[in-house]
Design an enzyme around this catalytic site. Structure first.
Site, PDB file in Angstrom:
ATOM      1  N   CYS A 176       6.517  31.329 -40.632  1.00 12.10           N
ATOM      2  CA  CYS A 176       6.233  31.669 -42.027  1.00 12.10           C
ATOM      3  C   CYS A 176       7.485  31.584 -42.892  1.00 12.10           C
ATOM      4  O   CYS A 176       7.398  31.332 -44.095  1.00 12.10           O
ATOM      5  CB  CYS A 176       5.618  33.060 -42.124  1.00 12.10           C
ATOM      6  SG  CYS A 176       6.660  34.382 -41.463  1.00 12.10           S
TER       7      CYS A 176
ATOM      8  N   GLU B 266       2.416  40.909 -44.672  1.00 13.28           N
ATOM      9  CA  GLU B 266       3.483  39.914 -44.577  1.00 13.28           C
ATOM     10  C   GLU B 266       2.789  38.581 -44.379  1.00 13.28           C
ATOM     11  O   GLU B 266       2.197  38.325 -43.333  1.00 13.28           O
ATOM     12  CB  GLU B 266       4.429  40.228 -43.420  1.00 13.28           C
ATOM     13  CG  GLU B 266       5.748  39.476 -43.509  1.00 13.28           C
ATOM     14  CD  GLU B 266       5.714  38.102 -42.849  1.00 13.28           C
ATOM     15  OE1 GLU B 266       5.614  37.108 -43.602  1.00 13.28           O
ATOM     16  OE2 GLU B 266       5.777  38.020 -41.627  1.00 13.28           O
TER      17      GLU B 266
END
Length: 526
Positions: free
Chosen positions: A272, A238
């Protein structure tokens, strides 16, 4: 924060520059011993019923939450987060993470039956078990050093794995207290800890382990994928994002302004999945900008230790990240962008003020590269088609959002975003929900976190098949003969249906039946 290259991780609080307690880097011998201990503990852990594992983890979760104040204080000093954010964001999803996986894992990890064609596979049955990988290496970033580890280690543990946590070298103290608290409530060695930088992570992977979960930057993800590939260990990545929000002409501009400000500025923009690009339709651009600027100008930066709740934004957590933000904004301004609020004039130490820019375009770094800071660049576009095209430009694909009063239309548009998580009239909230899959594409990585999909990815399927057939041999076993050839040809031809023609179909069907009868009677002819 500066990190030493010797045997200690040293650094300074981004709040006031005062030194933080040094943390010992794990040696190669310590890493090897940690993996061996985890492997021993995992063998016993896997044999426990899922419900027993879930019950033990639930106890660990309550133990963790009872010491939230201790975790919050360390997190605040190490990374500069406002105290409100340490509780509401970093620790806020912990109760739901433990509740969801501890409640649902016994059902989601049950073995499942396989249904066979009874003609082709008579008297046969099988089930698929979910088997833990073994020892899982969990390499986590510094921006959310509590929530990200919890969203991964809880499902990994309840699935029967052992876990070794390698926190970022920027947040080793938060990682250490998280590990200490959870390990106290779990079997010895089941949850290990490795401290250090990239080299420690590579050493951990190559010790070796059985599965790797990496959450962090794209460059780091490439290195982890390569290291895991060398030893054929599965990996979930991720990575970063350059996430876009699209504001349509019919949007509720007050909600859009507040929602985009939160998703752009939370954690000082160091998320993010934070909004790093906004495409607003020209018809409402000025009205939207005015509302967004008003929200941003009302935000407070600073250290809220003395008066909890008095700050909305803390500092950027590292000098390196501060420089990335400063340089991207400076380049954008030099290329014609306009500052509506914030900007370089408001800098104090590592505190960068919440900044709203307009006059940006796709040629600027601030619209191409991950910024990871409290800046929301707004590009005005003529229509939603242009907004969608621009939002889908670039190598990242983590999250995106559409802001509109027309929910059906917003949902259709959201499905056209090339991302792993698309939202309408909200952004990034589902990352805190363990029920909802979290995934990306392109430079944002592959694999999945959260939901039953993550739980299944932390196991491997094992088929156990049982044959109760009592005949001496199967139809397709040796010896081969004309009867088996007729059977195979007939089966394929009849599956094609009447399109082969009625004569050919009926002839093939007859040969197939005759082949089955001869094979069953054992009348094999060479």
């Amino acid at each position: 924060m500066e990190v030493s290259v010797d045997e200690w991780l040293t650094g300074f609080s981004p709040l006031d520059g005062k030194p933080l307690d040094p943390v010992l880097i794990s040696s190669q011998a310590q890493i090897k011993a940690t993996v061996e201990q985890a492997r021993t503990a995992q063998v016993a852990w896997e044999t426990l019923p899922v419900q027993t594992r879930a019950s033990m983890l639930a106890v660990a979760g309550r133990h963790l939450m009872s010491r939230a104040d201790e975790i919050s204080a360390i997190l605040h000093r190490e990374l500069g987060k406002p105290l409100t954010e340490t509780y509401a964001v970093d620790l806020g999803s912990a109760p739901e993470v433990f509740r969801y996986y501890c409640k649902e894992a016994p059902r989601l990890l049950q073995s499942e039956p396989v249904r066979f064609n009874r003609v082709m596979f008579p008297a046969k049955r099988a089930r698929v078990d979910r088997v833990p990988h073994g020892v899982v290496a969990l390499l986590t970033p510094w921006n959310y050093p509590v929530s990200i580890p919890l969203h991964n280690l809880v499902p990994a543990l309840v699935a029967g794995n052992a876990v070794i946590l390698k926190p970022s070298e920027i947040a080793p103290r938060t990682g250490a207290i998280l590990h200490q608290i959870l390990a106290e409530a779990l079997p010895p060695g089941l949850l290990g800890l490795v401290q250090g930088d990239r080299r420690a992570g590579e050493s951990l992977i190559r010790t070796p382990v059985d599965h790797v979960v990496f959450v962090g930057g794209t460059a780091g993800g490439r290195g982890v994928a390569q290291a895991a590939a060398d030893i054929l260990v599965p990996v979930s990545l991720e990575l970063g994002g350059k996430d876009a929000a699209i504001v349509l002409a019919d949007a509720d501009l007050d909600r859009a302004a507040h929602g985009i400000a939160w998703a752009g500025f939370v954690n000082a923009g160091q998320s993010c999945a934070g909004i790093e690009r906004v495409y607003v339709v020209e018809a409402v651009a000025q009205a939207f900008l005015a509302k967004l600027v008003a929200v941003a100008e009302g935000l407070r930066t600073g250290d809220d230790a003395a008066h909890p709740g008095s700050s909305d934004l803390g500092p950027l957590s590292t000098p390196q990240q501060f420089e990335i933000v400063r340089s991207q904004i400076a380049e954008a301004l030099a290329s014609g962008a306009h500052v509506h609020c914030g900007g370089p004039a408001g800098i104090q130490g590592q505190f960068y003020p919440p900044t709203v820019l307009s006059g940006v375009d796709g040629s600027m770094r601030i619209m191409q590269e991950e910024t990871f800071g409290p800046v929301v660049p707004v590009q005005i576009v003529p229509d939603e088609a242009t907004a969608l095209r621009e939002a889908n430009t670039g190598p990242y694909g983590l999250t995106g959002s559409v802001w509109t009063r027309n929910l059906a239309h917003g949902e259709r548009l959201a499905r056209q975003l090339q991302v792993g998580v698309a939202s309408v009239n909200n952004h990034m909230f589902s990352g805190a929900a363990p029920q909802a899959p979290w995934a990306g594409r392109g430079y944002s990585g592959y694999g999945v976190q959260n939901s039953k999909l993550a739980l299944l990815s932390l196991t491997r399927p094992r088929l156990v098949a049982v044959d109760a057939h009592r005949t001496p041999r199967e139809l397709w076993w040796f010896p081969y003969d004309q009867a088996l050839l007729d059977l195979g040809r007939g089966m394929l031809t009849t599956r094609a249906g009447w399109r082969v023609g009625p004569v050919r179909y009926l002839s093939a069907y007859a040969r197939m039946l005759r082949g089955v009868a001869l094979r069953l009677r054992g009348q094999h002819k060479r």
